[in-house]
Design a protein around this motif. Sequence first.
Motif, PDB file in Angstrom:
ATOM      1  N   VAL A   1       1.598 -29.209   6.155  1.00 36.98           N
ATOM      2  CA  VAL A   1       1.918 -28.038   6.576  1.00 36.98           C
ATOM      3  C   VAL A   1       1.038 -27.742   7.809  1.00 36.98           C
ATOM      4  N   PHE A   2       1.694 -27.327   8.923  1.00 41.74           N
ATOM      5  CA  PHE A   2       0.882 -27.143  10.242  1.00 41.74           C
ATOM      6  C   PHE A   2      -0.223 -26.026  10.311  1.00 41.74           C
ATOM      7  N   ARG A   3       0.271 -24.651   9.778  1.00 38.29           N
ATOM      8  CA  ARG A   3      -0.376 -23.649   9.580  1.00 38.29           C
ATOM      9  C   ARG A   3      -1.019 -22.734  10.812  1.00 38.29           C
ATOM     10  N   ASP A   4      -0.535 -23.250  12.091  1.00 34.24           N
ATOM     11  CA  ASP A   4      -1.030 -22.501  13.029  1.00 34.24           C
ATOM     12  C   ASP A   4      -0.080 -22.473  14.359  1.00 34.24           C
ATOM     13  N   LEU A   5       1.302 -22.439  14.176  1.00 38.03           N
ATOM     14  CA  LEU A   5       2.091 -22.481  15.050  1.00 38.03           C
ATOM     15  C   LEU A   5       1.879 -21.374  16.003  1.00 38.03           C
ATOM     16  N   LYS A   6       2.092 -21.600  17.238  1.00 38.20           N
ATOM     17  CA  LYS A   6       2.060 -20.408  18.104  1.00 38.20           C
ATOM     18  C   LYS A   6       2.218 -20.811  19.647  1.00 38.20           C
ATOM     19  N   PRO A   7       2.405 -20.020  20.489  1.00 36.59           N
ATOM     20  CA  PRO A   7       2.715 -20.813  22.063  1.00 36.59           C
ATOM     21  C   PRO A   7       1.369 -21.430  22.570  1.00 36.59           C
ATOM     22  N   GLU A   8       0.356 -21.295  22.331  1.00 36.48           N
ATOM     23  CA  GLU A   8      -0.994 -22.056  22.754  1.00 36.48           C
ATOM     24  C   GLU A   8      -0.923 -23.375  22.376  1.00 36.48           C
ATOM     25  N   ASN A   9      -0.103 -23.502  20.986  1.00 36.17           N
ATOM     26  CA  ASN A   9      -0.273 -24.924  20.398  1.00 36.17           C
ATOM     27  C   ASN A   9       0.824 -25.748  20.557  1.00 36.17           C
TER      28      ASN A   9
ATOM     29  N   LEU B   1      -3.291 -14.460  12.867  1.00 37.92           N
ATOM     30  CA  LEU B   1      -2.703 -13.239  12.010  1.00 37.92           C
ATOM     31  C   LEU B   1      -1.344 -12.896  12.459  1.00 37.92           C
ATOM     32  N   ASP B   2      -1.311 -12.802  13.791  1.00 43.35           N
ATOM     33  CA  ASP B   2       0.215 -12.405  14.053  1.00 43.35           C
ATOM     34  C   ASP B   2       1.277 -13.499  13.595  1.00 43.35           C
ATOM     35  N   TYR B   3       0.961 -14.546  13.274  1.00 47.63           N
ATOM     36  CA  TYR B   3       2.015 -15.499  12.499  1.00 47.63           C
ATOM     37  C   TYR B   3       2.022 -15.876  11.291  1.00 47.63           C
ATOM     38  N   MET B   4       1.055 -15.141  10.593  1.00 46.33           N
ATOM     39  CA  MET B   4       0.792 -15.536   9.133  1.00 46.33           C
ATOM     40  C   MET B   4       1.886 -15.012   8.353  1.00 46.33           C
TER      41      MET B   4
ATOM     42  N   TRP C   1       7.934 -19.174   8.960  1.00 44.83           N
ATOM     43  CA  TRP C   1       7.813 -17.806   9.199  1.00 44.83           C
ATOM     44  C   TRP C   1       7.058 -17.621  10.605  1.00 44.83           C
ATOM     45  N   ALA C   2       6.087 -18.536  10.877  1.00 37.03           N
ATOM     46  CA  ALA C   2       5.331 -18.594  12.084  1.00 37.03           C
ATOM     47  C   ALA C   2       6.580 -18.881  13.227  1.00 37.03           C
ATOM     48  N   LEU C   3       7.419 -19.876  13.043  1.00 36.33           N
ATOM     49  CA  LEU C   3       8.446 -20.061  14.017  1.00 36.33           C
ATOM     50  C   LEU C   3       8.959 -18.847  14.352  1.00 36.33           C
ATOM     51  N   GLY C   4       9.651 -18.092  13.247  1.00 37.81           N
ATOM     52  CA  GLY C   4      10.325 -16.877  13.323  1.00 37.81           C
ATOM     53  C   GLY C   4       9.601 -15.810  14.330  1.00 37.81           C
ATOM     54  N   ALA C   5       8.070 -15.732  13.918  1.00 33.17           N
ATOM     55  CA  ALA C   5       7.418 -14.787  14.836  1.00 33.17           C
ATOM     56  C   ALA C   5       7.216 -15.300  16.261  1.00 33.17           C
TER      57      ALA C   5
ATOM     58  N   PHE D   1      -4.135 -29.861  15.464  1.00 33.94           N
ATOM     59  CA  PHE D   1      -4.291 -29.969  13.991  1.00 33.94           C
ATOM     60  C   PHE D   1      -5.246 -29.767  13.249  1.00 33.94           C
ATOM     61  N   GLY D   2      -5.950 -28.695  14.124  1.00 36.41           N
ATOM     62  CA  GLY D   2      -7.366 -28.327  13.446  1.00 36.41           C
ATOM     63  C   GLY D   2      -6.985 -27.538  12.095  1.00 36.41           C
ATOM     64  N   THR D   3      -5.882 -27.057  11.934  1.00 36.14           N
ATOM     65  CA  THR D   3      -5.551 -26.361  10.599  1.00 36.14           C
ATOM     66  C   THR D   3      -4.730 -26.959   9.865  1.00 36.14           C
ATOM     67  N   ALA D   4      -3.940 -28.020  10.243  1.00 40.63           N
ATOM     68  CA  ALA D   4      -2.957 -28.722   9.316  1.00 40.63           C
ATOM     69  C   ALA D   4      -3.643 -29.121   8.147  1.00 40.63           C
ATOM     70  N   ILE D   5      -2.703 -29.329   7.105  1.00 40.22           N
ATOM     71  CA  ILE D   5      -3.008 -29.845   5.730  1.00 40.22           C
ATOM     72  C   ILE D   5      -2.235 -30.699   5.196  1.00 40.22           C
TER      73      ILE D   5
END
Length: 312
Positions: free
Chosen positions: A149-157, A188-191, A215-219, A170-174
């Motif tokens: 699970v990537f856990r921090d999908l957002k445009p910066e990544n 937060l905005d993508y959680m 969810w983060a993809l939708g956000a 991948f600093g937050t991936a698990i």
Amino acid sequence: MPRWPRIVLVAPSCPTSLHSSSAWSLSDFRLLRRVGGGRNSTVYQAIHCPSNTTVALKVYAKCTLSVVTRRLVQREIEIQGRLDHEHIAKLHGAFEDEQNLVLILEFAVRGDLLRHISRSGPLTGAWIVSSVLRPTLLALDHLHQQGIVFRDLKPENLLLACGRVKLADFGTAIDLHQERPLSRLGTLDYMAPEVLRCTDRDCPALAYGPAADIWALGAMLHELLLGKTPFSHCDALVTIKGIVEDEVHMKGSCASDAAQDFILQCLRKDAHQRPSAQDLLQHPWLQEPTSPRKQATGLTISAARSAVTDSS
Ligand SMILES: Nc1ncnc2c1ncn2[C@@H]1O[C@H](COP(=O)(O)OP(=O)(O)OP(=O)(O)O)[C@@H](O)[C@H]1O
């Protein structure tokens, strides 16, 4: 006593030209410019002098790393180093000397998606689907199939390299096959609501699954089409309440019906009701012929982002 520099990882996909010498050291590289950085690292465009190859170096100053962060960087190296996918930024290898821990990454010449948007102005629905959505879904599907699970999908990544979007950081991936998540990580905005709802210590282990990335993809798609994430607010508590309780509205959006349906499916409050990346690759929005002019958004993204990193 350790002898420096020390190789931490040579990725299976590392080109032989980059790894001809016995060990990497910072003196093998010419740093050209700083291209980014976060709380713990600085990212540089650099040349690997022996092979004349352009790379990105992500440099962590070891003296600033807490035990927990060091563990996250080790996980980043371990996970990203074994991935080999056209839409995932390649980690060629990593080494450390007395002061620094250095990741050698493929260089994305056009930087990250957030920067691209602020430079190039309004996006088109057609561009979002072909250049962002499809590659991101393929990358997420690849991760999720392996229990990651990537856990921090957002445009910066999302990085732009040679016409391809690549998932990075991948600093937050698990890897859920190897570990139980013990903390809440991400932005937060993508959680996802299930991640924010959990209150006790066991909860992140139950909350984090591939659906949190969906969810983060939708956000993120909401942000790309409407200029902000669905519950973005300067007060973090209002954002949390919105994510957990409020309905998503897409009023005033120039998005097609298919685009709106796609985003609303990703943003279902119940994680079990969200489609998988594999399902979403079949969604009508990806099959839709789009007219670039009709689909242009009036986008400016300015959301302030709060990182969430609680406990270990
Ligand atoms: N391979 C790369 N090619 C080009 N630019 C990159 C690359 N990797 C990172 N960057 C740039 O650097 C920025 C920060 O990188 P990254 O997201 O990996 O670090 P971070 O997680 O923000 O840092 P930290 O772990 O210290 O919080 C990216 O948003 C991007 O602009």
